[in-house]
Design a protein around this motif. Sequence first.
Motif: not given
Length: 352
Positions: A226-242, A267-273
């Motif tokens: 939630w604090a870092d879009p670089y980590r959020a990107s990989t977190s969301n990739k894991g969601v999308m895996n399934g 959609i809020t202007g900041t990439y988030r998980p």
Amino acid sequence: MSEQRDELMKLLSDEELDLFILTGGIDMDIADQMRENVIGITKIPIGVAENFIINGNPELVPIATEEKSVIMQASIGAGLVPEGFKATTSGNIMIGQIQVLEVPDMDAAEEAILAEKAALLVDANTLSRSRKAVDLQVKRLDTAVGEMLIVEVFADVRDSMGANLIDSMCELLAPTIARITGGRTLLPILSNLATKRTVTLTTRVPVELIGPAVVNDIIAADAFAWADPYRASTSNKGVMNGIIGVLLATSNDTRAVEAGAHSFASITGTYRPLTKWRKDGNGDLVGTLEIPMGIGTVGGVIQSHKLAQVVLRLMNVETASDLAMIAGSVGLASNLGALYIMVTEGIKSIQA
């Protein structure tokens, strides 16, 4: 072979078993009808994710993926939630957009479109007997090439993905919109950001099952995303895996859902998980996921892809909402499984 996988295979007829093992559901003739310039067919392994309970019902979930550990992570995550996943959907409304340029009077154009709203919806609804446009809205955008008007059409596409219908509605209305506004219509097109067609999941991991230290570590790992879009990107990739694995197995448009998911994440202007993990008053770990899900169980490739039809039958899926709730549950489970593994044994433990 696991008991659940063995159980699933017993549900298949000999012909259906051949679809899974030999043909993959399509041959070159079918492939040629589906896509242009076909030179071959690629196959993706389909495995079964286990331990899933969705809205109180046990589910066996086929997942198509080439990536090692995706199914394992989803199964591990599902195994951590004894009560399973609670899933709801917001409906089947998809959005189309008509871009209008060179409008001489924005105020007058907007007023004129809204005055003709009922008639425009009647025109749009000549295209389908069962899937109907239900609303029409107007917005203005300040862009690099000047102000433009965007007319948005909202349609209940029921159990189809809806792209062809939405595009056709927008193309049908575009000349009338141009006449009403005095402007020039450019793009009449579906939006893949399906904010009116979302699925929401919640789940709970008892603290007694994983311990308070692991609960806190998963929450801390989530806070990182939630604090870092670089980590959020990989977190969301894991969601999308399934999620993508379920949709690929059912021949849905994975690129559309992926695009919508990442747009929704920013959609809020900041990439988030897409997921959120917190601790409740009992110390249990509670997770949520909300994601747009523009998918279908009828129409398109699904009608011609025999394997997709068998997969839908095995999952007891009849409606697009049914499929969305299963796919969303797998997405949340995948995220949970990955976080649990990373904060305990480390991700390399399942990649070896």
